[in-house]
Write a protein that holds these residues in place. Structure first.
Motif, PDB file in Angstrom:
ATOM      1  N   ILE A 203      43.729  28.926  27.874  1.00 37.56           N
ATOM      2  CA  ILE A 203      44.277  29.748  28.957  1.00 37.56           C
ATOM      3  C   ILE A 203      43.274  30.862  29.221  1.00 37.56           C
ATOM      4  O   ILE A 203      42.889  31.581  28.292  1.00 37.56           O
ATOM      5  N   HIS A 204      42.841  31.007  30.459  1.00 37.11           N
ATOM      6  CA  HIS A 204      41.788  31.959  30.789  1.00 37.11           C
ATOM      7  C   HIS A 204      42.281  32.995  31.793  1.00 37.11           C
ATOM      8  O   HIS A 204      43.114  32.700  32.658  1.00 37.11           O
ATOM      9  N   ILE A 205      41.755  34.207  31.668  1.00 40.15           N
ATOM     10  CA  ILE A 205      42.119  35.307  32.558  1.00 40.15           C
ATOM     11  C   ILE A 205      41.199  35.284  33.771  1.00 40.15           C
ATOM     12  O   ILE A 205      39.974  35.280  33.637  1.00 40.15           O
ATOM     13  N   ILE A 206      41.798  35.263  34.966  1.00 41.08           N
ATOM     14  CA  ILE A 206      41.042  35.244  36.218  1.00 41.08           C
ATOM     15  C   ILE A 206      41.254  36.578  36.933  1.00 41.08           C
ATOM     16  O   ILE A 206      42.369  36.875  37.371  1.00 41.08           O
ATOM     17  N   PRO A 207      40.219  37.413  37.034  1.00 43.75           N
ATOM     18  CA  PRO A 207      40.380  38.701  37.717  1.00 43.75           C
ATOM     19  C   PRO A 207      40.560  38.526  39.221  1.00 43.75           C
ATOM     20  O   PRO A 207      40.052  37.572  39.824  1.00 43.75           O
ATOM     21  N   LYS A 208      41.284  39.439  39.832  1.00 46.83           N
ATOM     22  CA  LYS A 208      41.447  39.457  41.280  1.00 46.83           C
ATOM     23  C   LYS A 208      40.940  40.789  41.797  1.00 46.83           C
ATOM     24  O   LYS A 208      41.321  41.847  41.298  1.00 46.83           O
ATOM     25  N   TYR A 209      40.060  40.737  42.823  1.00 46.76           N
ATOM     26  CA  TYR A 209      39.470  41.949  43.375  1.00 46.76           C
ATOM     27  C   TYR A 209      40.136  42.353  44.679  1.00 46.76           C
ATOM     28  O   TYR A 209      40.621  41.502  45.423  1.00 46.76           O
ATOM     29  N   ARG A 210      40.136  43.657  44.930  1.00 47.94           N
ATOM     30  CA  ARG A 210      40.582  44.117  46.237  1.00 47.94           C
ATOM     31  C   ARG A 210      39.601  43.627  47.288  1.00 47.94           C
ATOM     32  O   ARG A 210      38.393  43.640  47.071  1.00 47.94           O
ATOM     33  N   ARG A 211      40.125  43.167  48.409  1.00 47.64           N
ATOM     34  CA  ARG A 211      39.296  42.526  49.430  1.00 47.64           C
ATOM     35  C   ARG A 211      38.129  43.422  49.857  1.00 47.64           C
ATOM     36  O   ARG A 211      38.311  44.582  50.203  1.00 47.64           O
ATOM     37  N   GLY A 212      36.911  42.865  49.798  1.00 49.01           N
ATOM     38  CA  GLY A 212      35.726  43.570  50.257  1.00 49.01           C
ATOM     39  C   GLY A 212      35.182  44.583  49.273  1.00 49.01           C
ATOM     40  O   GLY A 212      34.247  45.312  49.600  1.00 49.01           O
ATOM     41  N   THR A 213      35.745  44.656  48.054  1.00 50.00           N
ATOM     42  CA  THR A 213      35.288  45.634  47.062  1.00 50.00           C
ATOM     43  C   THR A 213      35.149  44.970  45.705  1.00 50.00           C
ATOM     44  O   THR A 213      35.502  43.805  45.515  1.00 50.00           O
ATOM     45  N   ASN A 214      34.637  45.736  44.746  1.00 47.93           N
ATOM     46  CA  ASN A 214      34.565  45.293  43.356  1.00 47.93           C
ATOM     47  C   ASN A 214      35.687  45.889  42.520  1.00 47.93           C
ATOM     48  O   ASN A 214      35.635  45.880  41.296  1.00 47.93           O
ATOM     49  N   GLU A 215      36.697  46.429  43.180  1.00 45.39           N
ATOM     50  CA  GLU A 215      37.801  47.087  42.488  1.00 45.39           C
ATOM     51  C   GLU A 215      38.827  46.057  42.014  1.00 45.39           C
ATOM     52  O   GLU A 215      39.309  45.238  42.787  1.00 45.39           O
ATOM     53  N   MET A 216      39.151  46.118  40.720  1.00 50.65           N
ATOM     54  CA  MET A 216      40.139  45.202  40.172  1.00 50.65           C
ATOM     55  C   MET A 216      41.520  45.516  40.726  1.00 50.65           C
ATOM     56  O   MET A 216      41.934  46.669  40.782  1.00 50.65           O
ATOM     57  N   GLN A 217      42.226  44.487  41.167  1.00 50.91           N
ATOM     58  CA  GLN A 217      43.553  44.663  41.745  1.00 50.91           C
ATOM     59  C   GLN A 217      44.627  43.945  40.942  1.00 50.91           C
ATOM     60  O   GLN A 217      45.793  44.338  40.946  1.00 50.91           O
ATOM     61  N   GLY A 218      44.255  42.882  40.240  1.00 50.40           N
ATOM     62  CA  GLY A 218      45.234  42.121  39.478  1.00 50.40           C
ATOM     63  C   GLY A 218      44.558  41.025  38.680  1.00 50.40           C
ATOM     64  O   GLY A 218      43.333  40.890  38.690  1.00 50.40           O
ATOM     65  N   ILE A 219      45.375  40.254  37.977  1.00 49.79           N
ATOM     66  CA  ILE A 219      44.857  39.130  37.198  1.00 49.79           C
ATOM     67  C   ILE A 219      45.786  37.928  37.337  1.00 49.79           C
ATOM     68  O   ILE A 219      46.965  38.077  37.689  1.00 49.79           O
ATOM     69  N   SER A 220      45.230  36.770  37.087  1.00 46.07           N
ATOM     70  CA  SER A 220      46.009  35.541  37.000  1.00 46.07           C
ATOM     71  C   SER A 220      45.631  34.847  35.695  1.00 46.07           C
ATOM     72  O   SER A 220      44.605  35.148  35.084  1.00 46.07           O
ATOM     73  N   PHE A 221      46.490  33.923  35.283  1.00 47.67           N
ATOM     74  CA  PHE A 221      46.238  33.142  34.072  1.00 47.67           C
ATOM     75  C   PHE A 221      46.046  31.689  34.473  1.00 47.67           C
ATOM     76  O   PHE A 221      46.903  31.100  35.120  1.00 47.67           O
TER      77      PHE A 221
END
Length: 337
Positions: A203-221
């Motif tokens: 099971i791997h953690i997939i980062p989610k970025y705010r659109r158009g930025t490098n700012e972390m917004q959330g994660i998925s598994f």
């Protein structure tokens, strides 16, 4: 009785889910689900239901996501007394107390598990064309469920381990991720260990970025072909909640906060999200030998993964804002005589 408000998805995807339209017909036969009731719909066929919802939603196009979805779950002990008629009555009372009785809705019961439950798909656009604000009010949902549990003398569903033999596809993957994430969280004090324990179970953690930025917004598994948002796994597994938990654990373990420096890109901007992605990947590929040192720089970084850098000071930022936004002096009008 517990009500869970779900977000995301179209009317088509929600109706397909509750009526098992896109599921394995050999497993989810017609006797594993049943439409208990509805309001404002043209018929009981899939296309009729979806068209009805979408037609009313056209009355207010300002609502970006008009498809509402709520699940009502009951304890296994209540199953003998929860006939279809009784569950429908409870669901209708819930809808009325939530203020959704002036909107379209579809109530579907599922029978494939030992825990009785039903799904309510409803329209966030009411009969008057206005938004049904209470449709996603979690505080009201909690109060209504507590009141109905008391009125019908129901038990609260216990946190039981799901029967994997009865779960398939996305539901099985979600259950496996939730069990693995809960176990990893009990044994981890930082992102590094948490990700490594999950990676041991593929099971791997997939980062989610705010659109158009490098700012972390959330994660998925990610588990195999299925990807599940942290919020769908559970409240505790949202990115902000996990990050807050690990940050607090790190502060308790080490009162003196270590300085962590992140490399800057060629433009000079911090690229913390890229570092996070690399750290998660490194952790995943070395999961089998988690005890081994995976690198001091990566370990230091991911121990406080996604935290604001040392240059960030909330108090300093507040003072800077106040200096750049001076208060206007009120005119001294004196005393009228």
């Amino acid at each position: 009785m517990i009500g869970k408000i779900l977000k995301g998805g179209s009317f088509g995807s929600k109706v397909d889910y509750v009526t098992r339209e896109k599921h394995d017909k050999k497993i989810f036969t017609s006797d594993t689900w049943k439409i208990l009731g509805s309001r404002g719909l043209m018929g009981e066929k899939r296309n009729q239901i979806v068209a009805s919802f979408e037609a009313q939603a056209m009355q207010n196009r300002r609502i970006g996501n008009p498809a509402g979805h709520i699940t009502l779950s009951f304890a296994a002990d209540d199953k003998p007394k929860l006939s279809d008629e009784k569950m429908l009555k409870i669901a209708l009372d819930y809808i009325k107390m939530m203020g959704l009785d002036k909107a379209q809705f579809l109530i579907v019961r599922h029978y494939e598990t030992d825990k009785p439950h039903c799904h309510i798909v409803f329209n966030m656009v009411g009969d008057n064309g206005k938004r049904m604000e209470s449709g996603r009010n979690r505080y009201r949902n909690k109060r209504v469920c507590e009141a109905l549990t008391k009125r019908y003398r129901l038990a609260l569903p216990k946190q039981e381990t799901p029967d994997m033999e009865k779960l398939h596809g996305l539901e099985r993957a979600k259950a496996e991720i939730k069990i693995a994430a809960a176990e990893a969280l009990r044994n981890a004090r930082n992102w590094n260990t948490f990700a490594a324990l999950l990676a041991r179970k593929n099971i791997h953690i997939i980062p989610k970025y705010r659109r158009g930025t490098n700012e972390m917004q959330g994660i998925s598994f990610q588990s195999g072909d299925y990807k599940v948002k942290g919020s769908d796994v559970g409240e505790a597994f949202k990115f902000r909640n996990l990050d807050s938990y690990f940050s607090q654990s790190n502060r308790q373990a080490a009162p003196k906060k270590a300085t962590v420096q992140t490399k800057s890109s060629q433009s000079g901007a911090s690229s913390i999200s890229d570092e996070a992605m690399r750290a998660v990947k490194v952790t995943a590929t070395t999961a089998a030998g988690m005890v081994a040192d995976i690198g001091e720089s990566v370990g230091q970084f991911i121990g406080g993964l996604f935290q604001p850098g040392p240059a960030y000071d909330p108090e300093e930022e507040r003072l800077a804002w106040e200096l750049s936004h001076p208060k206007k002096k009120k005119p001294n009008r004196g005393i009228k005589r």
